[in-house]
Design a protein around this motif. Structure first.
Motif, PDB file in Angstrom:
ATOM      1  N   TYR A  26       0.799  -1.231   0.000  1.00 37.88           N
ATOM      2  CA  TYR A  26       0.000   0.000   0.000  1.00 37.88           C
ATOM      3  C   TYR A  26       0.832   1.281   0.000  1.00 37.88           C
ATOM      4  CZ  TYR A  26       1.110   0.478   4.950  1.00 37.88           C
ATOM      5  OH  TYR A  26       1.766   0.636   6.125  1.00 37.88           O
ATOM      6  N   ASP A  27       2.012   1.227   0.602  1.00 39.85           N
ATOM      7  CA  ASP A  27       2.795   2.465   0.709  1.00 39.85           C
ATOM      8  C   ASP A  27       3.931   2.517  -0.320  1.00 39.85           C
ATOM      9  OD1 ASP A  27       4.431   0.563   1.747  1.00 39.85           O
ATOM     10  OD2 ASP A  27       4.723   1.535   3.692  1.00 39.85           O
ATOM     11  N   ASN A  28       3.933   1.570  -1.246  1.00 39.15           N
ATOM     12  CA  ASN A  28       4.961   1.511  -2.309  1.00 39.15           C
ATOM     13  C   ASN A  28       6.360   1.338  -1.747  1.00 39.15           C
ATOM     14  OD1 ASN A  28       3.152   1.837  -4.459  1.00 39.15           O
ATOM     15  ND2 ASN A  28       3.053   4.028  -4.019  1.00 39.15           N
ATOM     16  N   ASP A  29       6.462   0.932  -0.477  1.00 35.19           N
ATOM     17  CA  ASP A  29       7.787   0.749   0.113  1.00 35.19           C
ATOM     18  C   ASP A  29       8.269  -0.662  -0.233  1.00 35.19           C
ATOM     19  OD1 ASP A  29      10.080   1.280   1.522  1.00 35.19           O
ATOM     20  OD2 ASP A  29       9.051   1.924   3.347  1.00 35.19           O
ATOM     21  N   TYR A  30       9.539  -0.879   0.030  1.00 35.20           N
ATOM     22  CA  TYR A  30      10.225  -2.130  -0.309  1.00 35.20           C
ATOM     23  C   TYR A  30       9.654  -3.322   0.477  1.00 35.20           C
ATOM     24  CZ  TYR A  30      14.094  -5.443   0.318  1.00 35.20           C
ATOM     25  OH  TYR A  30      14.857  -6.566   0.423  1.00 35.20           O
ATOM     26  N   VAL A  31       9.441  -4.446  -0.189  1.00 27.47           N
ATOM     27  CA  VAL A  31       8.993  -5.672   0.479  1.00 27.47           C
ATOM     28  C   VAL A  31      10.053  -6.750   0.264  1.00 27.47           C
ATOM     29  CG1 VAL A  31       7.157  -7.392   0.695  1.00 27.47           C
ATOM     30  CG2 VAL A  31       6.613  -5.075  -0.089  1.00 27.47           C
ATOM     31  N   PRO A  32      10.683  -7.235   1.350  1.00 26.66           N
ATOM     32  CA  PRO A  32      11.689  -8.291   1.181  1.00 26.66           C
ATOM     33  C   PRO A  32      11.029  -9.608   0.783  1.00 26.66           C
ATOM     34  CG  PRO A  32      11.732  -7.319   3.415  1.00 26.66           C
ATOM     35  CD  PRO A  32      10.473  -6.865   2.747  1.00 26.66           C
ATOM     36  N   GLU A  86      -7.310   4.319   7.382  1.00 28.55           N
ATOM     37  CA  GLU A  86      -6.099   5.149   7.327  1.00 28.55           C
ATOM     38  C   GLU A  86      -4.941   4.392   7.965  1.00 28.55           C
ATOM     39  OE1 GLU A  86      -6.086   9.398   8.575  1.00 28.55           O
ATOM     40  OE2 GLU A  86      -8.251   9.080   8.681  1.00 28.55           O
ATOM     41  N   VAL A  87      -3.900   4.172   7.174  1.00 26.84           N
ATOM     42  CA  VAL A  87      -2.739   3.412   7.654  1.00 26.84           C
ATOM     43  C   VAL A  87      -1.487   4.247   7.407  1.00 26.84           C
ATOM     44  CG1 VAL A  87      -1.437   1.294   7.335  1.00 26.84           C
ATOM     45  CG2 VAL A  87      -3.917   1.249   7.112  1.00 26.84           C
ATOM     46  N   LEU A  88      -0.593   4.271   8.406  1.00 29.91           N
ATOM     47  CA  LEU A  88       0.649   5.041   8.252  1.00 29.91           C
ATOM     48  C   LEU A  88       1.612   4.309   7.332  1.00 29.91           C
ATOM     49  CD1 LEU A  88       2.008   6.262  11.699  1.00 29.91           C
ATOM     50  CD2 LEU A  88       0.745   7.562   9.999  1.00 29.91           C
ATOM     51  N   PRO A  89       2.450   5.046   6.600  1.00 31.81           N
ATOM     52  CA  PRO A  89       3.513   4.380   5.838  1.00 31.81           C
ATOM     53  C   PRO A  89       4.413   3.585   6.791  1.00 31.81           C
ATOM     54  CG  PRO A  89       3.537   6.763   5.460  1.00 31.81           C
ATOM     55  CD  PRO A  89       2.490   6.497   6.486  1.00 31.81           C
ATOM     56  N   ARG A  90       4.889   2.416   6.338  1.00 30.96           N
ATOM     57  CA  ARG A  90       5.677   1.571   7.247  1.00 30.96           C
ATOM     58  C   ARG A  90       6.992   2.225   7.659  1.00 30.96           C
ATOM     59  NH1 ARG A  90       6.644  -3.267   3.899  1.00 30.96           N
ATOM     60  NH2 ARG A  90       6.422  -1.626   2.358  1.00 30.96           N
ATOM     61  N   GLY A  91       7.458   3.184   6.863  1.00 35.53           N
ATOM     62  CA  GLY A  91       8.703   3.875   7.213  1.00 35.53           C
ATOM     63  C   GLY A  91       8.615   4.610   8.545  1.00 35.53           C
ATOM     64  N   HIS A 119       8.091  -9.073  10.195  1.00 37.32           N
ATOM     65  CA  HIS A 119       7.025  -8.117   9.880  1.00 37.32           C
ATOM     66  C   HIS A 119       6.057  -8.557   8.780  1.00 37.32           C
ATOM     67  CE1 HIS A 119       8.978  -5.048  12.407  1.00 37.32           C
ATOM     68  NE2 HIS A 119       7.840  -4.402  12.327  1.00 37.32           N
ATOM     69  N   ALA A 120       6.248  -9.752   8.188  1.00 41.61           N
ATOM     70  CA  ALA A 120       5.403 -10.125   7.039  1.00 41.61           C
ATOM     71  C   ALA A 120       3.916 -10.076   7.391  1.00 41.61           C
ATOM     72  CB  ALA A 120       5.786 -11.518   6.528  1.00 41.61           C
ATOM     73  N   ALA A 121       3.549 -10.635   8.538  1.00 40.80           N
ATOM     74  CA  ALA A 121       2.119 -10.701   8.897  1.00 40.80           C
ATOM     75  C   ALA A 121       1.567  -9.294   9.170  1.00 40.80           C
ATOM     76  CB  ALA A 121       1.927 -11.590  10.119  1.00 40.80           C
ATOM     77  N   ILE A 122       2.353  -8.462   9.855  1.00 43.56           N
ATOM     78  CA  ILE A 122       1.904  -7.090  10.151  1.00 43.56           C
ATOM     79  C   ILE A 122       1.724  -6.313   8.849  1.00 43.56           C
ATOM     80  CG2 ILE A 122       2.677  -4.874  11.126  1.00 43.56           C
ATOM     81  CD1 ILE A 122       3.987  -6.479  13.405  1.00 43.56           C
ATOM     82  N   ASP A 123       2.713  -6.453   7.945  1.00 46.44           N
ATOM     83  CA  ASP A 123       2.627  -5.725   6.674  1.00 46.44           C
ATOM     84  C   ASP A 123       1.392  -6.150   5.872  1.00 46.44           C
ATOM     85  OD1 ASP A 123       4.973  -4.569   7.436  1.00 46.44           O
ATOM     86  OD2 ASP A 123       6.213  -5.434   5.848  1.00 46.44           O
ATOM     87  N   GLN A 124       1.144  -7.454   5.867  1.00 45.82           N
ATOM     88  CA  GLN A 124      -0.037  -7.951   5.126  1.00 45.82           C
ATOM     89  C   GLN A 124      -1.314  -7.382   5.704  1.00 45.82           C
ATOM     90  OE1 GLN A 124      -0.099 -12.249   4.988  1.00 45.82           O
ATOM     91  NE2 GLN A 124       1.744 -12.271   3.707  1.00 45.82           N
ATOM     92  N   LYS A 125      -1.368  -7.336   7.021  1.00 47.65           N
ATOM     93  CA  LYS A 125      -2.571  -6.813   7.682  1.00 47.65           C
ATOM     94  C   LYS A 125      -2.755  -5.327   7.347  1.00 47.65           C
ATOM     95  CE  LYS A 125      -5.390  -6.826  11.600  1.00 47.65           C
ATOM     96  NZ  LYS A 125      -6.149  -7.795  12.352  1.00 47.65           N
ATOM     97  N   LEU A 126      -1.673  -4.567   7.395  1.00 47.49           N
ATOM     98  CA  LEU A 126      -1.757  -3.137   7.061  1.00 47.49           C
ATOM     99  C   LEU A 126      -2.192  -2.956   5.609  1.00 47.49           C
ATOM    100  CD1 LEU A 126       1.447  -1.835   8.891  1.00 47.49           C
ATOM    101  CD2 LEU A 126      -0.934  -1.342   9.495  1.00 47.49           C
ATOM    102  N   ASP A 127      -1.657  -3.796   4.735  1.00 49.40           N
ATOM    103  CA  ASP A 127      -2.011  -3.741   3.313  1.00 49.40           C
ATOM    104  C   ASP A 127      -3.516  -3.983   3.135  1.00 49.40           C
ATOM    105  OD1 ASP A 127      -0.989  -3.223   0.812  1.00 49.40           O
ATOM    106  OD2 ASP A 127      -0.794  -5.342   0.305  1.00 49.40           O
ATOM    107  N   ARG A 128      -4.023  -4.993   3.864  1.00 52.58           N
ATOM    108  CA  ARG A 128      -5.451  -5.332   3.749  1.00 52.58           C
ATOM    109  C   ARG A 128      -6.312  -4.201   4.309  1.00 52.58           C
ATOM    110  NH1 ARG A 128      -8.746  -7.702   7.188  1.00 52.58           N
ATOM    111  NH2 ARG A 128      -7.165  -8.728   8.467  1.00 52.58           N
TER     112      ARG A 128
END
Ligand code: MF3
Ligand code: CO
Length: 294
Positions: free
Chosen positions: A2-8, A42-47, A26-35
């Motif tokens: 969602y935030d166009n940031d890098y995904v390992p 409203e979700v903050l950029p992961r940075g 962080h994979a599970a957290i990132d997926q949840k934020l994406d969903r």
């Protein structure tokens, strides 16, 4: 993402520097934020999420901030000028290797804000402001250490304070803890704000609208803006690693403010009523929050 940031890749090291594989970190957290983002929340950029290393740095900074406010608590009394308080802050902070974050911030001339009675925030320390019996004063102090920011404020009652002033100070403190009780992953800032506002208004006081808390860590003021009026379920979603302040300004009278002071900083209540504020800094954890500065 969602935030166009890098995904390992799932077996690559996590972006947070933990050294763990992404899938175990962080994979599970990132997926949840994406969903949640795709669902329109409203979700903050992961940075802006803080890593374990960031949190350690912020805690070292906060140790100075907490220490300096403890020092103020031990020494503040009737007869002290707010210029003396400013000197305590500057000396203690620099002697411990830190920099007062307020000093020169957007041209601010001192190392701390000292807001007495009807001053809502950004009171500038002065040799002319002698603390007297019955005053309530907020001392709002921020530290930079190794590039990490900490920020908190406390109220001090000088000598014998009226019951009404003491109640304002206590209710404002309770409202911060009512807000904190709502802080956990996947709740929203609106949940927290609603709890603060309800506590304040149940006591017959009012939350100032124009100023609020903020993200903090690698900068003094980061996203998001943190307001203290709102409805449950509204606003930014809380995620582990979010670091922000809860710092409601509470007026005994109407919520309106007066920003006409010629110094360009000091904010007062419009109706001349008293105002109080407490500020804490926290990080959202896996199951709630941890206080970092107070
Ligand atoms: N410490 C305040 C805050 O809680 C900011 C003060 S900025 C200053 O965010 F320039 F007035 F010091
Ligand atoms: Co702050």
């Amino acid at each position: 993402m969602y935030d166009n940031d890098y995904v390992p890749g799932r077996n690559e090291p996590c972006w947070c520097g933990s050294g763990k594989k992404y899938k175990k970190c962080h994979a599970a957290i990132d997926q949840k934020l994406d969903r949640l983002s795709s669902e329109g929340l409203e979700v903050l950029p992961r940075g802006l999420l803080k890593t374990a290393e960031d949190i350690e740095g912020i805690k070292r900074s906060a140790a100075i901030n907490i220490g300096v406010l403890d020092y103020v608590g031990e020494h503040i009394r009737a007869g002290v000028t707010t210029a003396e308080v400013d000197k305590w802050i500057y000396d203690y902070t620099t002697e411990h290797g830190g920099i007062p974050a307020d000093l020169d911030y957007e041209g601010y001339p001192k190392s701390v804000c000292t807001s007495i009675n009807d001053v809502v925030c950004h009171g500038i320390p002065s040799e002319d402001d002698v603390l007297k019996d019955g005053d309530i004063v907020n001392v709002d102090c921020s530290t930079i250490l190794d590039g990490y920011f900490s920020d908190s404020s406390r109220m001090f009652c000088i000598g014998e304070v009226s019951d009404e002033r003491r109640r304002l100070v206590e209710v404002t403190r309770e409202s911060v803890y009512a807000g904190l009780a709502e802080v956990k992953p996947w709740a929203t800032l609106g949940d927290m704000a609603h709890a603060v506002q309800s506590c304040v208004e149940a006591a017959g006081f009012n939350v100032v609208r124009e100023f609020g808390g903020h993200g903090i860590g690698l900068e003094f003021h980061e996203d998001p803006f943190v307001g203290f009026v709102g409805e449950p379920g509204e606003g930014v979603v809380l995620a582990p690693g979010m670091c922000f302040t809860i710092e409601p300004m509470v007026n005994a009278g109407a919520p309106g403010i007066d920003m006409s002071d010629p110094n360009g900083w000091t904010v007062r209540t419009k109706d001349g009523s008293d105002s109080a504020q407490w500020e804490v800094q926290l990080v959202v954890t896996e199951d709630g929050y941890e206080l970092l500065s107070w």
